[in-house]
Scaffold this motif. Structure first.
Motif, short mmCIF file in Angstrom:
data_model
loop_
_atom_site.label_atom_id
_atom_site.label_comp_id
_atom_site.label_asym_id
_atom_site.label_seq_id
_atom_site.Cartn_x
_atom_site.Cartn_y
_atom_site.Cartn_z
N PHE A 167 -3.25 -61.78 -0.30
CA PHE A 167 -2.28 -60.91 0.01
C PHE A 167 -2.64 -59.93 0.99
N GLN A 168 -3.81 -60.32 1.62
CA GLN A 168 -4.60 -59.19 2.47
C GLN A 168 -3.80 -58.89 3.66
N GLY A 169 -3.43 -57.61 4.05
CA GLY A 169 -2.59 -57.27 5.26
C GLY A 169 -1.31 -57.36 4.97
N LYS A 170 -0.70 -57.96 3.89
CA LYS A 170 0.75 -58.12 3.72
C LYS A 170 1.50 -57.02 2.79
N ASN A 171 2.57 -56.76 2.86
CA ASN A 171 3.38 -55.62 2.32
C ASN A 171 4.00 -56.54 0.96
N VAL A 172 3.46 -56.19 -0.24
CA VAL A 172 3.82 -56.79 -1.72
C VAL A 172 4.68 -55.88 -2.36
N LEU A 173 5.76 -56.37 -2.75
CA LEU A 173 6.72 -55.71 -3.80
C LEU A 173 6.11 -56.13 -5.33
N GLY A 302 19.26 -46.60 -1.93
CA GLY A 302 19.81 -46.66 -0.81
C GLY A 302 18.94 -47.19 0.28
N SER A 303 17.72 -46.92 0.27
CA SER A 303 16.60 -47.36 1.06
C SER A 303 16.21 -48.90 1.23
N SER A 304 15.57 -49.12 2.13
CA SER A 304 15.17 -50.48 2.15
C SER A 304 13.76 -50.79 2.79
N ASN A 305 13.26 -51.80 2.52
CA ASN A 305 11.89 -52.23 3.42
C ASN A 305 11.75 -53.85 3.32
N GLU A 306 11.12 -54.39 4.29
CA GLU A 306 10.60 -55.63 4.31
C GLU A 306 9.14 -55.81 3.50
#
Length: 384
Positions: A167-173, A302-306
């Motif tokens: 997951f290096q460099g990735k956005n992880v939830l 109400g917010s959002s992210n990719e």
């Protein structure tokens, strides 16, 4: 009837599960020379620990985590690693002469003519007593989320997470805020990922150590007080050491950590660095998930992210209903209580070890429970 025509193996006691709880019970039964068979669905011991993520360490100190008759090696750190625990459990079984029936998965446990019929993938056993040592972490729980089928990135449960390298460099939830969720978020950050934690509920955060002393040791001292009073006594110190968690997007639970464990069975976060990374902005905090649309996650605020990946650290379900069916109804309400408070304890020769979530650590509780169970079986010993 079919089961009367089936050749059955008979023994006094069946122990289901070859991890810590099963090994502790088997060791106690061996000590009392009580005949039993221990059944393990996997090909070897300690598979739960072997399959855990690489970074995992015990969250309880080794002197509060040893199984009966065998301390952890003095050379090990206060909080042994995953590999240390695996070695300990395998050596424990060798030293205590515990030899499970491997590759033997239990399919069902049912009452037949005042005995228990235990059907497995290999044989069927008939016994007086059954000890369920399968624990609370059998079936990974992934909640239903609106739109999750549209997510194009990787989705996994924390039980399948090994490390953060991919997951290096990735956005992880990371969904959840338990001890596994928070340690895996640390691991992701250490491996160059950008973790965000989705935290739906109010939480408690306590330090793992207080001035070098494991907090669970201090918890043994405060155990003499009712949970709400103990939490009130401990609150100023916890706030001093952790700070105001609401400043960083978390909601503070209205009940304290000890009361939380006793009333909900959920363990508070034993912080080993997550809060510092949150304060530094290396781990972000978000609200609970509202819905997902493609790779965009929309939150309740109400917010959002990719995101590139979603890691569900959302706990487990037990397999007890699957194994016991309606028989479970007589025992399930008691499983959140300590053994000595269970009205159904030992009823019809059925026992459960490792299901009560103790504020003083699960392995310590397993060691205590295994003695109570083995002593009860010894007093009610009836050869089959």
């Amino acid at each position: 009837m079919f089961y009367q025509q089936t050749i059955m193996k008979k023994t006094q006691t069946i122990v289901i599960g070859g991890n810590a709880a099963g090994l502790a019970c088997a060791a106690r039964l061996n000590k009392l020379k009580l005949p039993h068979v221990i059944l393990e669905k996997n090909a070897g011991l300690a598979q739960t620990w072997i399959n855990h993520y690489d970074r995992l360490h015990l969250h309880t100190s080794k002197d509060l985590s040893a199984l009966p008759f065998e301390a952890f090696d003095k050379s090990l750190p206060t909080y042994p690693s995953r590999n240390d625990v695996v070695d300990y459990l395998i050596n424990y079984a060798k030293k205590r002469n515990i030899i499970p029936e491997f590759n033997t998965e239990v399919i069902s446990v049912s009452r037949v003519d005042e005995m228990w019929e235990v059907k497995t993938t290999n044989e069927t056993y008939l016994c007086e007593k059954v000890i369920f040592a399968t624990g609370n972490t059998n079936i990974p729980n992934i909640p239903k989320v609106k739109g999750i089928e549209s997510f194009e990135g990787k989705i996994l449960h924390s039980s399948n997470y090994k490390n953060g390298k991919e997951f290096q460099g990735k956005n992880v939830l990371v969904v959840g805020f338990g001890n596994s969720a928070c340690e895996q978020a640390i691991c992701l950050s250490e491996n160059g990922a950008f973790p965000t934690m989705s935290v739906r509920s109010a939480v408690n955060v306590i330090p793992r150590d207080v001035f070098g002393i494991p907090i669970l040791k201090l918890g043994l001292v405060s155990a003499i007080f009712p949970a709400p009073l103990a939490d009130k006594i401990n609150a100023p110190l916890i706030k001093f050491l952790i700070g105001d968690i609401e400043k960083y997007g978390l909601k503070k639970s209205k009940i304290g950590p000890i009361e939380q464990i006793k009333t909900t069975g959920r363990i508070p976060l034993l912080d080993i660095g997550t809060m510092n990374l949150i304060k530094e902005g290396k781990i972000k905090v978000q609200d609970g998930i509202d819905h997902i649309d493609g790779n965009k996650v929309y939150f309740k605020n109400g917010s959002s992210n990719e995101f590139d990946a979603i890691l569900f650290a959302t706990g487990y379900l037990t397999n007890l209903k699957q194994l016991l069916g309606e028989e479970l109804n007589a025992y399930e309400p008691d499983l959140i209580k300590p053994l000595k408070l269970r009205k159904s304890f030992g009823q019809n020769g059925l026992y459960f070890c490792g299901f009560y979530v103790s504020p003083n650590g699960m392995l310590r509780e397993i060691t205590r429970e295994s003695k109570i169970i083995a002593d009860h079986i010894s007093k009610n010993n009836q050869p089959v």
